[in-house]
Write a protein that holds these residues in place. Structure first.
Motif, PDB file in Angstrom:
ATOM      1  N   LEU A 247       0.803  -1.331   0.005  1.00 42.28           N
ATOM      2  CA  LEU A 247      -0.143  -0.010   0.014  1.00 42.28           C
ATOM      3  C   LEU A 247       1.008   1.210  -0.097  1.00 42.28           C
ATOM      4  N   ASP A 248       0.629   2.159  -0.780  1.00 41.03           N
ATOM      5  CA  ASP A 248       1.047   3.721  -0.955  1.00 41.03           C
ATOM      6  C   ASP A 248       0.290   4.387  -0.959  1.00 41.03           C
ATOM      7  N   PRO A 249       0.578   5.755  -0.875  1.00 44.94           N
ATOM      8  CA  PRO A 249      -0.501   6.869  -0.724  1.00 44.94           C
ATOM      9  C   PRO A 249      -1.443   7.077  -1.846  1.00 44.94           C
ATOM     10  N   GLN A 250      -0.872   6.520  -3.096  1.00 47.33           N
ATOM     11  CA  GLN A 250      -1.907   6.443  -4.420  1.00 47.33           C
ATOM     12  C   GLN A 250      -2.914   5.341  -3.959  1.00 47.33           C
ATOM     13  N   GLU A 251      -2.532   4.250  -3.534  1.00 48.46           N
ATOM     14  CA  GLU A 251      -3.365   3.101  -3.526  1.00 48.46           C
ATOM     15  C   GLU A 251      -4.363   3.521  -2.205  1.00 48.46           C
ATOM     16  N   GLU A 252      -3.873   4.106  -1.386  1.00 47.58           N
ATOM     17  CA  GLU A 252      -4.753   4.604  -0.094  1.00 47.58           C
ATOM     18  C   GLU A 252      -5.918   5.596  -0.564  1.00 47.58           C
ATOM     19  N   LYS A 253      -5.554   6.544  -1.642  1.00 44.94           N
ATOM     20  CA  LYS A 253      -6.397   7.207  -2.217  1.00 44.94           C
ATOM     21  C   LYS A 253      -7.788   6.539  -2.857  1.00 44.94           C
ATOM     22  N   VAL A 254      -7.131   5.580  -3.727  1.00 46.35           N
ATOM     23  CA  VAL A 254      -8.148   4.566  -4.144  1.00 46.35           C
ATOM     24  C   VAL A 254      -8.966   3.837  -3.282  1.00 46.35           C
ATOM     25  N   ASN A 255      -8.485   3.587  -2.177  1.00 49.55           N
ATOM     26  CA  ASN A 255      -9.263   3.130  -1.436  1.00 49.55           C
ATOM     27  C   ASN A 255     -10.144   3.792  -0.572  1.00 49.55           C
ATOM     28  N   GLN A 256      -9.902   4.998  -0.212  1.00 51.72           N
ATOM     29  CA  GLN A 256     -10.847   5.993   0.319  1.00 51.72           C
ATOM     30  C   GLN A 256     -12.075   6.293  -0.633  1.00 51.72           C
TER      31      GLN A 256
END
Length: 282
Positions: A247-256
């Protein structure tokens, strides 16, 4: 085996569980083993090789059809010598003290070593059936009364909602594992199973099911959310196989964003309109 052999049931089973079924056919009904094998072949998984037949015994050597006749003395003297030898060995054995056989030191040490059982921690992917049923019932209550009056359209909509929540709940579960680093060796297989659930929804979404405008709008939200989930799961699997951080910041944004779409479906969250224009003018 408690689970039914319906296609939906085997679709929701992890690949490792289906492999266990195929590798242990003596423990299950043949129809379940056959269905598990068909599901594994559909997923492209390699099936275990069938057991090789035991090697047939070597044929007995052929005896000559005829034996030349010999004299009586020549025929019996070997038996006499053999009997004398047996009697001599028996007399020697009776008069010779026996000693208990002592195993080699390496064998004794090996037997004395304790057996160590190595445990591998695995986590089975939950089926989320109970949670999904509650979420589907919630979406039904959120439909306008006029839409619920069309029972045919409502039934089709709720079946699509069930497919969505089964995939969404599994994807959110795997994303949580990626965030906490709690993944195990079965993680790639669980990702593949969840991707199959997403495909299950997408294939049905491609057809016109003659739903109401409200239902179609909400199905579009479901499709957007599962599109985001599919992208993230594919990234997770690739990074896991490459032994990279999942998990990186970009995938965290996708998750949110995917979580926001799910909450919007439940009437708990409304997405804000994107900001437009120059930031200094706002």
């Amino acid at each position: 085996m408690a689970a039914s052999s319906t296609p939906d049931s085997f679709l929701q089973k992890p690949t490792e569980e289906l492999l266990f079924l195929v590798q242990n056919p003596e423990l299950y009904h043949p129809s379940l083993v056959a269905e598990a094998g068909r599901e594994l072949r559909r997923r492209g998984a390699s099936l275990p090789p069938p057991p090789t037949p035991e090697a047939t015994a070597a044929p007995e050597s052929a005896y000559p059809e005829s034996v030349p006749e010999t004299s009586a003395g020549a025929r019996w003297w070997p038996a006499g010598v053999l009997a004398a030898a047996v009697l001599g060995l028996g007399w020697w054995g009776l008069h010779t003290p026996t000693k208990p056989a002592t195993p080699p030191a390496s064998v004794a040490a090996k037997k004395a070593e304790p057996i160590v059982l190595e445990a591998v921690k695995t986590e089975r992917l939950p089926d989320f059936e109970a949670k999904t049923a509650a979420q589907v019932a919630e979406l039904r209550r959120l439909l306008p009364a006029a839409d619920r009056a069309d029972t045919t359209a409502t039934g089709r909509y709720l079946r699509m909602a069930r497919r969505y929540w089964l995939a969404e709940n599994a994807a959110a579960h795997l994303t949580s594992q990626a965030r906490t680093g709690a993944v195990t060796a079965v993680f790639p297989g669980q990702v593949d199973l969840t991707l199959e659930r997403i495909t299950w929804f997408m294939r049905a979404k491609a057809y016109n099911q003659h739903l109401t405008a409200t239902m179609e709008e909400r199905l579009n939200l479901m499709q957007q959310g599962l599109t985001l989930r599919r992208s993230s799961l594919q990234v997770f699997k690739s990074r896991y196989e490459a032994q990279m951080q999942l998990l990186d910041p970009q995938e965290e944004k996708v998750n949110q964003e995917a979580i926001g779409l799910a909450e919007e479906l439940r009437g708990h969250y409304q997405r804000k309109q994107p900001l437009r224009g120059n930031i200094t003018e706002l």
